[in-house]
Scaffold this motif. Sequence first.
Motif, PDB file in Angstrom:
ATOM      1  N   LYS A   1       0.692  -1.404   0.178  1.00  0.00           N
ATOM      2  CA  LYS A   1       0.336  -0.160   0.100  1.00  0.00           C
ATOM      3  C   LYS A   1       1.390   1.265   0.206  1.00  0.00           C
ATOM      4  CE  LYS A   1      -4.208   1.921  -0.005  1.00  0.00           C
ATOM      5  NZ  LYS A   1      -4.268   1.523  -1.410  1.00  0.00           N
ATOM      6  N   ILE A   2       1.984   1.402   0.051  1.00  0.00           N
ATOM      7  CA  ILE A   2       2.802   2.527   0.694  1.00  0.00           C
ATOM      8  C   ILE A   2       3.035   2.720  -0.937  1.00  0.00           C
ATOM      9  CG2 ILE A   2       4.905   3.327   1.864  1.00  0.00           C
ATOM     10  CD1 ILE A   2       4.368   1.521   4.120  1.00  0.00           C
ATOM     11  N   HIS A   3       3.943   1.229  -1.203  1.00  0.00           N
ATOM     12  CA  HIS A   3       4.290   1.683  -2.959  1.00  0.00           C
ATOM     13  C   HIS A   3       3.634   2.323  -3.580  1.00  0.00           C
ATOM     14  CE1 HIS A   3       6.586  -0.417  -6.520  1.00  0.00           C
ATOM     15  NE2 HIS A   3       7.486   0.591  -5.975  1.00  0.00           N
ATOM     16  N   GLU A   4       2.198   1.745  -3.569  1.00  0.00           N
ATOM     17  CA  GLU A   4       1.134   1.760  -4.527  1.00  0.00           C
ATOM     18  C   GLU A   4       1.138   2.945  -3.810  1.00  0.00           C
ATOM     19  OE1 GLU A   4      -0.724   0.438  -6.680  1.00  0.00           O
ATOM     20  OE2 GLU A   4       1.253  -0.666  -6.426  1.00  0.00           O
ATOM     21  N   ASN A   5       1.112   3.899  -3.254  1.00  0.00           N
ATOM     22  CA  ASN A   5       0.321   5.342  -2.684  1.00  0.00           C
ATOM     23  C   ASN A   5       1.713   6.503  -2.862  1.00  0.00           C
ATOM     24  OD1 ASN A   5      -1.801   5.145  -1.560  1.00  0.00           O
ATOM     25  ND2 ASN A   5      -0.850   5.017   0.692  1.00  0.00           N
ATOM     26  N   LEU A   6       3.090   6.053  -3.269  1.00  0.00           N
ATOM     27  CA  LEU A   6       4.382   6.711  -4.297  1.00  0.00           C
ATOM     28  C   LEU A   6       3.687   6.515  -5.494  1.00  0.00           C
ATOM     29  CD1 LEU A   6       7.031   5.333  -1.152  1.00  0.00           C
ATOM     30  CD2 LEU A   6       5.601   7.368  -1.378  1.00  0.00           C
ATOM     31  N   HIS A   7       3.403   5.502  -6.008  1.00  0.00           N
ATOM     32  CA  HIS A   7       3.319   5.472  -7.452  1.00  0.00           C
ATOM     33  C   HIS A   7       2.264   6.533  -8.151  1.00  0.00           C
ATOM     34  CE1 HIS A   7       5.613   3.074  -9.302  1.00  0.00           C
ATOM     35  NE2 HIS A   7       5.503   1.819  -8.001  1.00  0.00           N
ATOM     36  N   LYS A   8       1.011   6.519  -7.327  1.00  0.00           N
ATOM     37  CA  LYS A   8      -0.205   7.481  -7.537  1.00  0.00           C
ATOM     38  C   LYS A   8      -0.003   8.401  -7.271  1.00  0.00           C
ATOM     39  CE  LYS A   8      -4.692   8.401  -6.359  1.00  0.00           C
ATOM     40  NZ  LYS A   8      -4.534   9.597  -7.377  1.00  0.00           N
ATOM     41  N   GLU A   9       0.921   8.667  -5.769  1.00  0.00           N
ATOM     42  CA  GLU A   9       1.101  10.045  -5.841  1.00  0.00           C
ATOM     43  C   GLU A   9       2.470  10.891  -7.089  1.00  0.00           C
ATOM     44  OE1 GLU A   9       5.010  12.578  -2.604  1.00  0.00           O
ATOM     45  OE2 GLU A   9       3.083  11.047  -1.979  1.00  0.00           O
ATOM     46  N   PHE A  10       3.043  10.332  -7.696  1.00  0.00           N
ATOM     47  CA  PHE A  10       4.360  10.134  -8.615  1.00  0.00           C
ATOM     48  C   PHE A  10       3.084  10.627  -9.899  1.00  0.00           C
ATOM     49  CE2 PHE A  10       7.451   7.619  -6.581  1.00  0.00           C
ATOM     50  CZ  PHE A  10       7.784   8.573  -5.363  1.00  0.00           C
ATOM     51  N   GLN A  11       2.731   9.427 -10.489  1.00  0.00           N
ATOM     52  CA  GLN A  11       1.284   9.554 -11.292  1.00  0.00           C
ATOM     53  C   GLN A  11       1.077  11.528 -11.026  1.00  0.00           C
ATOM     54  OE1 GLN A  11      -0.557   6.162 -10.809  1.00  0.00           O
ATOM     55  NE2 GLN A  11       0.199   4.995 -13.352  1.00  0.00           N
ATOM     56  N   ASP A  12       0.208  11.397 -10.307  1.00  0.00           N
ATOM     57  CA  ASP A  12      -0.034  12.912 -10.337  1.00  0.00           C
ATOM     58  C   ASP A  12       0.917  13.529 -10.696  1.00  0.00           C
ATOM     59  OD1 ASP A  12      -2.561  11.298  -9.494  1.00  0.00           O
ATOM     60  OD2 ASP A  12      -2.329  12.139  -7.068  1.00  0.00           O
ATOM     61  N   ARG A  13       1.218  13.821  -9.970  1.00  0.00           N
ATOM     62  CA  ARG A  13       2.986  14.680 -10.396  1.00  0.00           C
ATOM     63  C   ARG A  13       3.185  15.268 -11.478  1.00  0.00           C
ATOM     64  NH1 ARG A  13       8.819  12.366  -8.715  1.00  0.00           N
ATOM     65  NH2 ARG A  13       7.411  11.362 -10.702  1.00  0.00           N
ATOM     66  N   ASP A  14       3.402  14.110 -12.205  1.00  0.00           N
ATOM     67  CA  ASP A  14       3.197  14.097 -13.966  1.00  0.00           C
ATOM     68  C   ASP A  14       2.188  14.393 -14.299  1.00  0.00           C
ATOM     69  OD1 ASP A  14       5.875  13.957 -12.850  1.00  0.00           O
ATOM     70  OD2 ASP A  14       6.046  11.246 -13.567  1.00  0.00           O
ATOM     71  N   LYS A  15       0.930  14.219 -14.330  1.00  0.00           N
ATOM     72  CA  LYS A  15      -0.473  14.410 -15.232  1.00  0.00           C
ATOM     73  C   LYS A  15      -0.247  14.947 -15.703  1.00  0.00           C
ATOM     74  CE  LYS A  15      -4.496  11.722 -12.418  1.00  0.00           C
ATOM     75  NZ  LYS A  15      -5.081  11.553 -11.112  1.00  0.00           N
ATOM     76  N   ALA A  16       0.341  16.200 -15.829  1.00  0.00           N
ATOM     77  CA  ALA A  16       0.227  17.053 -16.685  1.00  0.00           C
ATOM     78  C   ALA A  16       1.125  17.356 -17.521  1.00  0.00           C
ATOM     79  CB  ALA A  16       0.912  18.850 -15.895  1.00  0.00           C
ATOM     80  N   VAL A  17       1.927  16.777 -17.781  1.00  0.00           N
ATOM     81  CA  VAL A  17       2.471  15.934 -19.179  1.00  0.00           C
ATOM     82  C   VAL A  17       1.531  14.544 -19.994  1.00  0.00           C
ATOM     83  CG1 VAL A  17       4.152  14.329 -20.486  1.00  0.00           C
ATOM     84  CG2 VAL A  17       4.331  16.587 -18.411  1.00  0.00           C
ATOM     85  N   PHE A  18       0.795  13.876 -19.293  1.00  0.00           N
ATOM     86  CA  PHE A  18       0.182  12.928 -20.208  1.00  0.00           C
ATOM     87  C   PHE A  18      -0.980  13.036 -20.662  1.00  0.00           C
ATOM     88  CE2 PHE A  18       2.914  10.351 -17.352  1.00  0.00           C
ATOM     89  CZ  PHE A  18       3.514  10.055 -18.392  1.00  0.00           C
ATOM     90  N   ALA A  19      -1.910  14.509 -20.095  1.00  0.00           N
ATOM     91  CA  ALA A  19      -3.077  15.266 -20.459  1.00  0.00           C
ATOM     92  C   ALA A  19      -2.563  16.588 -22.040  1.00  0.00           C
ATOM     93  CB  ALA A  19      -3.448  16.908 -19.151  1.00  0.00           C
ATOM     94  N   GLN A  20      -1.703  16.482 -22.067  1.00  0.00           N
ATOM     95  CA  GLN A  20      -1.222  17.172 -23.469  1.00  0.00           C
ATOM     96  C   GLN A  20      -1.355  15.860 -24.673  1.00  0.00           C
ATOM     97  OE1 GLN A  20       2.221  19.628 -23.031  1.00  0.00           O
ATOM     98  NE2 GLN A  20       1.374  19.654 -21.091  1.00  0.00           N
ATOM     99  N   ILE A  21      -1.166  15.031 -24.153  1.00  0.00           N
ATOM    100  CA  ILE A  21      -0.897  13.804 -25.002  1.00  0.00           C
ATOM    101  C   ILE A  21      -2.426  12.988 -25.436  1.00  0.00           C
ATOM    102  CG2 ILE A  21      -0.413  11.690 -25.485  1.00  0.00           C
ATOM    103  CD1 ILE A  21       1.697  13.569 -24.748  1.00  0.00           C
ATOM    104  N   THR A  22      -2.803  13.414 -27.298  1.00  0.00           N
ATOM    105  CA  THR A  22      -3.710  12.864 -27.745  1.00  0.00           C
ATOM    106  C   THR A  22      -3.711  11.216 -27.828  1.00  0.00           C
ATOM    107  OG1 THR A  22      -2.495  12.438 -30.021  1.00  0.00           O
ATOM    108  CG2 THR A  22      -3.500  14.683 -28.982  1.00  0.00           C
ATOM    109  N   GLU A  23      -4.865  10.705 -27.136  1.00  0.00           N
ATOM    110  CA  GLU A  23      -5.751   9.180 -27.993  1.00  0.00           C
ATOM    111  C   GLU A  23      -4.470   8.803 -29.396  1.00  0.00           C
ATOM    112  OE1 GLU A  23      -6.982   6.872 -26.355  1.00  0.00           O
ATOM    113  OE2 GLU A  23      -7.057   8.846 -24.770  1.00  0.00           O
ATOM    114  N   GLU A  24      -4.543   9.509 -30.458  1.00  0.00           N
ATOM    115  CA  GLU A  24      -3.619   8.711 -31.509  1.00  0.00           C
ATOM    116  C   GLU A  24      -2.177   9.369 -30.587  1.00  0.00           C
ATOM    117  OE1 GLU A  24      -5.521  11.577 -31.956  1.00  0.00           O
ATOM    118  OE2 GLU A  24      -7.056  10.592 -32.640  1.00  0.00           O
ATOM    119  N   GLN A  25      -1.654   9.987 -30.047  1.00  0.00           N
ATOM    120  CA  GLN A  25      -0.310   9.818 -29.742  1.00  0.00           C
ATOM    121  C   GLN A  25       0.328   8.482 -28.978  1.00  0.00           C
ATOM    122  OE1 GLN A  25      -0.119  14.111 -28.529  1.00  0.00           O
ATOM    123  NE2 GLN A  25       1.575  14.470 -29.920  1.00  0.00           N
TER     124      GLN A  25
END
Length: 157
Positions: free
Chosen positions: A104-128
């Motif tokens: 659970k600690i490991h999963e929560n850390l991964h979620k935190e890192f994903q949240d940190r990086d969401k801005a990049v993925f939000a710019q990617i299109t489905e085709e990309q």
Amino acid sequence: MNKEDQILTGVRDLYNKMVWLNKDKMEASLKGYTSSEVHCIEYIEKNVDSNVTKLAESFFMTRGAISKLTKKLIEKGLIESYQKSDNRKEIYFRLTEQGKVIYKIHENLHKEFQDRDKAVFAQITEEQFDSMLSFVEKYSSHLDAEIKKQGKDIKSE
């Protein structure tokens, strides 16, 4: 540098930056556990009936190395072994309550890192996304074929 080199260098650089950026927080939160131990715990939680062979294949490690790793995890009280009533030969692993805490600690850390990086993925299109996923799948299949061609077999090493 050609485009192939740029992609491979870029992937390595991305991976190394992610590891470097996440390292301090991971080590502080999971003090006393190695990366291999934590990822083994993650695999066991996410894959029903995990055994030495499946773990060895997943981590590209020998069965002997996985046996040592799982023995350590059992000694630390993070996993336990079990057998099925219809197959007394095969030994499987599952997490203990203590192992689930680490998971659970490991999963929560991964979620935190994903949240940190969401801005990049939000710019990617489905085709990309589809294009990148297609590349990863093709390259992975190619490497699998090369491994097979060399007669490498993770299970027997």
